[in-house]
Design a protein around this motif. Structure first.
Motif, short mmCIF file in Angstrom:
data_model
loop_
_atom_site.label_atom_id
_atom_site.label_comp_id
_atom_site.label_asym_id
_atom_site.label_seq_id
_atom_site.Cartn_x
_atom_site.Cartn_y
_atom_site.Cartn_z
N LEU A 97 -3.46 6.29 4.14
CA LEU A 97 -2.90 6.48 2.79
C LEU A 97 -3.06 7.94 2.35
CD1 LEU A 97 -4.22 3.28 0.93
CD2 LEU A 97 -2.18 3.57 2.35
N SER A 118 0.85 -1.19 0.00
CA SER A 118 0.00 0.00 0.00
C SER A 118 0.89 1.24 0.00
CB SER A 118 -0.88 0.02 1.25
OG SER A 118 -1.76 -1.09 1.26
N VAL A 119 0.39 2.31 -0.63
CA VAL A 119 1.17 3.54 -0.72
C VAL A 119 0.37 4.73 -0.18
CG1 VAL A 119 2.27 5.19 -2.30
CG2 VAL A 119 2.52 2.73 -2.69
N GLY A 133 -2.04 -1.53 10.81
CA GLY A 133 -2.76 -0.31 11.17
C GLY A 133 -3.65 -0.55 12.36
N CYS A 174 0.64 -4.47 6.04
CA CYS A 174 1.19 -3.32 6.77
C CYS A 174 0.44 -3.04 8.07
CB CYS A 174 1.25 -2.10 5.87
SG CYS A 174 -0.27 -1.78 4.95
N GLY A 190 4.53 7.04 0.55
CA GLY A 190 5.51 6.26 -0.20
C GLY A 190 6.73 5.82 0.60
N GLY A 191 6.70 5.99 1.91
CA GLY A 191 7.84 5.55 2.73
C GLY A 191 7.98 4.04 2.75
N LEU A 192 6.86 3.35 2.86
CA LEU A 192 6.89 1.88 2.87
C LEU A 192 7.45 1.36 1.54
CD1 LEU A 192 6.23 -0.95 3.89
CD2 LEU A 192 3.83 -0.55 3.28
C1 PLP Z 1 1.53 4.69 6.97
C2 PLP Z 1 0.74 3.55 6.50
C3 PLP Z 1 0.68 3.19 5.14
C4 PLP Z 1 1.35 3.98 4.06
O1 PLP Z 1 2.73 4.12 4.25
P1 PLP Z 1 3.53 5.26 3.50
O2 PLP Z 1 4.92 5.08 3.95
O3 PLP Z 1 2.95 6.57 3.93
O4 PLP Z 1 3.35 5.04 2.04
C5 PLP Z 1 -0.05 2.08 4.80
N1 PLP Z 1 -0.70 1.35 5.72
C6 PLP Z 1 -0.68 1.67 7.02
C7 PLP Z 1 -1.44 0.82 7.97
C8 PLP Z 1 0.05 2.76 7.46
O5 PLP Z 1 0.08 3.07 8.76
#
Ligand code: PLP
Length: 304
Positions: free
Chosen positions: A216, A159-160, A290, A288, A163-165
């Motif tokens: 996002l 997921s973006v 959350g 990711c 874009g850090g991930l």
């Molecule tokens: C921050 C976040 C993202 C997106 O990450 P970026 O680095 O901002 O692209 C995706 N999913 C979750 C659960 C996040 O906390």
């Protein structure tokens, strides 16, 4: 000692069946503060603590703020998180639960962020939610772990937001000799700043964020994230909020793990957008996570 944990890597039977190919899950939803963000933020906070900083400041009312609060608690460093009036009670309570101070200021993130910036001094480190090379290097550890387990894969789905991930995944692939592996970059409608930028051929700032996937919700991606799309194989996919929420609810039943729509967007590739994966046999999905959406909230979105 790193502040993140080495997370499970598993082949998902239900997602593989739904997606018609082998789907592997890197379960960063299981990080102690609930998302992958502790990898990069933990690394950045440790760096700043070693460099003598005595306070951390964040302006994120989401998973980045929660991760900074967690890191500060672990390192014994006080944390202040500036959030807008729109921050949810759940997010604020998760930040306070780590002993951090929550300062509510302004109607939008911009105002909260300005106030955070005015609170900085030489003893304080500001921790950006996505646009910092320290973060990308920390996020890259998730790819190190997958490679150490011996898994080979032919695409990574992420997921973006800002874009850090994605930048971290690209760094992890590169430092493991896997720079040729394509990325499937997933956003939701109303938060698709990367898709808009790719289409325009330059970084675009969205007028507003209208998706419920607030994690996002960066109106503009980082320069690095856009650069990645110009230099590597990146497929951009945009899914609806509804699809992302449905994926979260199916994932609860399939894997007994609750994630935000920001993460459900990636899972939705297996559940309903398998066309986006058609070229690939074995896909690594970054789960990711959350922590800011409760089950009741997911059900309310689904019913709406
Ligand atoms: C921050 C976040 C993202 C997106 O990450 P970026 O680095 O901002 O692209 C995706 N999913 C979750 C659960 C996040 O906390």
């Amino acid at each position: 000692m790193p502040l993140h944990i080495n997370t499970p890597l598993l082949e998902s039977r239900p997602l593989s069946l739904a997606g018609g190919r082998s789907i592997w899950l890197k379960m960063d939803a299981l990080q102690p503060p609930g998302s992958f963000k502790i990898r990069g933020i933990g690394a950045a906070c440790e760096h700043h603590a070693t460099g003598g900083k005595r306070r951390f400041v964040s302006s994120s009312g989401g998973n980045a703020g929660i991760a900074v609060a967690y890191a500060g608690h672990r390192l014994g460093i006080p944390v202040s998180v500036f959030v807008p009036e729109t921050a949810t009670e759940l997010a604020k309570s998760l930040i306070r639960q780590e002993g951090a101070e929550v300062i509510v200021h302004g109607a939008s993130w911009q105002e909260a962020n300005e106030r955070a910036m005015s609170a900085l001094d030489t003893d304080t480190a500001f921790i950006h939610p996505f646009d910092d090379p320290l973060l990308w290097t920390g996020h890259a550890t998730m790819i190190d772990e997958v490679v150490a387990e011996g898994l080979s894969f032919d695409a990574v789905a992420v997921s973006v937001g800002g874009g850090g991930l994605m930048s971290g995944v690209v760094e992890g692939l590169a430092r493991n000799g896997l720079a040729h592996i394509p990325i499937v970059a997933v956003e939701t409608e109303g938060a698709a700043s990367l898709a808009a930028s790719i289409k325009a051929g330059e970084r675009i700032q969205l007028p507003a964020i209208t998706s419920i996937a607030t994690s996002l919700g960066a109106r503009m991606v980082s320069e690095r994230a856009f650069e990645v799309t110009q230099n590597s194989a990146v497929d951009s996919v945009v899914v609806s909020d509804r699809t992302a929420v449905e994926a979260c609810l199916r994932f609860v039943d399939d894997h007994r793990v609750l994630v935000e729509p920001a993460c459900g967007a990636t899972l939705a590739l297996a559940y309903g957008h398998a066309g986006a994966l058609a070229r690939f046999e074995r896909v690594l999905m970054i789960v990711c996570g959350g922590a800011t959406a409760s089950l009741a909230q997911l059900q309310a979105w689904h019913a709406a």
